[in-house]
Write a protein that holds these residues in place. Structure first.
Motif, mmCIF file in Angstrom:
data_model
loop_
_atom_site.group_PDB
_atom_site.id
_atom_site.type_symbol
_atom_site.label_atom_id
_atom_site.label_comp_id
_atom_site.label_asym_id
_atom_site.label_seq_id
_atom_site.Cartn_x
_atom_site.Cartn_y
_atom_site.Cartn_z
ATOM 1 N N ASN A 233 51.880 44.463 42.379
ATOM 2 C CA ASN A 233 52.913 45.282 43.006
ATOM 3 C C ASN A 233 52.391 46.687 43.243
ATOM 4 O O ASN A 233 52.376 47.489 42.313
ATOM 5 N N PRO A 234 51.898 47.026 44.386
ATOM 6 C CA PRO A 234 51.864 46.184 45.585
ATOM 7 C C PRO A 234 50.701 45.197 45.513
ATOM 8 O O PRO A 234 49.759 45.384 44.759
ATOM 9 N N ASP A 235 50.789 44.153 46.307
ATOM 10 C CA ASP A 235 49.794 43.087 46.332
ATOM 11 C C ASP A 235 48.511 43.617 46.976
ATOM 12 O O ASP A 235 48.397 43.645 48.203
ATOM 13 N N ARG A 236 47.556 44.049 46.111
ATOM 14 C CA ARG A 236 46.293 44.629 46.597
ATOM 15 C C ARG A 236 45.136 44.160 45.742
ATOM 16 O O ARG A 236 45.312 43.703 44.622
ATOM 17 N N TYR A 237 43.932 44.339 46.291
ATOM 18 C CA TYR A 237 42.701 43.921 45.618
ATOM 19 C C TYR A 237 41.748 45.107 45.508
ATOM 20 O O TYR A 237 41.649 45.918 46.435
ATOM 21 N N TYR A 238 41.052 45.172 44.375
ATOM 22 C CA TYR A 238 40.139 46.287 44.104
ATOM 23 C C TYR A 238 38.843 45.756 43.510
ATOM 24 O O TYR A 238 38.822 44.685 42.897
ATOM 25 N N HIS B 55 33.021 42.020 43.030
ATOM 26 C CA HIS B 55 34.015 41.773 41.992
ATOM 27 C C HIS B 55 35.384 42.027 42.598
ATOM 28 O O HIS B 55 35.541 42.897 43.452
ATOM 29 N N CYS B 56 36.358 41.260 42.141
ATOM 30 C CA CYS B 56 37.703 41.368 42.701
ATOM 31 C C CYS B 56 38.732 41.391 41.576
ATOM 32 O O CYS B 56 38.689 40.556 40.663
ATOM 33 N N PHE B 57 39.625 42.368 41.666
ATOM 34 C CA PHE B 57 40.740 42.482 40.739
ATOM 35 C C PHE B 57 42.004 42.677 41.551
ATOM 36 O O PHE B 57 42.025 43.401 42.534
ATOM 37 N N TRP B 58 43.068 42.041 41.106
ATOM 38 C CA TRP B 58 44.317 41.975 41.848
ATOM 39 C C TRP B 58 45.404 42.771 41.147
ATOM 40 O O TRP B 58 45.500 42.751 39.919
ATOM 41 N N THR B 59 46.226 43.465 41.931
ATOM 42 C CA THR B 59 47.443 44.095 41.413
ATOM 43 C C THR B 59 48.627 43.467 42.135
ATOM 44 O O THR B 59 48.616 43.357 43.358
ATOM 45 N N ALA C 199 39.445 44.856 51.348
ATOM 46 C CA ALA C 199 40.226 44.392 52.500
ATOM 47 C C ALA C 199 40.893 43.046 52.221
ATOM 48 O O ALA C 199 41.973 42.763 52.740
ATOM 49 N N GLU C 200 40.232 42.217 51.397
ATOM 50 C CA GLU C 200 40.782 40.899 51.096
ATOM 51 C C GLU C 200 40.300 40.414 49.738
ATOM 52 O O GLU C 200 39.361 40.959 49.162
ATOM 53 N N ARG C 201 40.942 39.380 49.283
ATOM 54 C CA ARG C 201 40.608 38.759 48.000
ATOM 55 C C ARG C 201 39.272 38.026 48.118
ATOM 56 O O ARG C 201 38.970 37.425 49.140
ATOM 57 N N SER C 202 38.499 38.082 47.040
ATOM 58 C CA SER C 202 37.304 37.259 46.932
ATOM 59 C C SER C 202 37.332 36.595 45.560
ATOM 60 O O SER C 202 37.946 37.098 44.626
ATOM 61 N N GLU C 203 36.744 35.445 45.460
ATOM 62 C CA GLU C 203 36.759 34.711 44.188
ATOM 63 C C GLU C 203 35.436 34.896 43.450
ATOM 64 O O GLU C 203 34.398 35.026 44.075
#
Length: 174
Positions: free
Chosen positions: A127-132, A121-125, A140-144
């Protein structure tokens, strides 16, 4: 003297119709439906609840999937239509209001297996540009599919569904 029938009026201000308000406890594995303006139905599944011991969700937050399968009857489809590869929108965190206001109606419950969930699962923030992931671990990187990290109201879920299906967004009626 005849007793008056209790009428519940919910102003959802969404394209999603009110089905059946419920105070029943929402559980992991619950399958639910929602009705669109054209009277077809979409289905979703509860992937995590605040009571889950293996998911550090904070507060009364539910982790859900919304699938792309549409039905004219509202009957739960065969399981092949409701799998992680058939999501309409990215997974979201939401509260109980969709159930208590009747926009989501639980219709079935089944044990959730690993095959019922995405591998990542991927969630984006921004500011700062990060993924959780859903546990708050940095990726480490975005996943769809990837969604904005945060709790999403059913009105915002409606906006995302409407956009994905090409349905004009709900506009306030005067």
């Amino acid at each position: 003297m005849a007793s008056a029938e209790r009428v519940v009026v919910v102003d959802t201000r969404t394209n999603l119709k009110v089905l059946k308000p419920s105070r029943k406890k929402v559980r992991r594995g619950d399958m639910f439906r929602m009705q669109l303006p054209d009277n077809t139905y979409l289905f979703g599944r509860v992937i995590g609840t605040p009571e889950d011991t293996d998911a550090p969700l904070i507060g009364p937050i539910y982790f859900i999937y919304i699938y792309s399968y549409r039905s004219t009857t509202g009957e739960l489809p065969e399981s092949g239509h409701l799998n992680p590869s058939a999501l309409l929108i990215a997974p979201v965190f939401t509260n109980r209001l969709a159930w208590t206001d009747g926009v989501f109606e639980t219709i079935w419950s089944a044990t959730l297996t690993d095959d019922d969930k995405l591998n990542q699962h991927c969630f984006w923030t921004p500011n700062p540009d990060r993924y959780y992931d859903e546990f708050g671990n940095e990726l480490a990187e975005r996943s769809e599919p990837c969604a904005l990290l945060g709790v999403t109201s059913y009105r915002t879920i409606d906006d995302r569904i409407s956009k994905a299906l090409g349905i004009p967004p709900f506009t306030e009626r005067g």
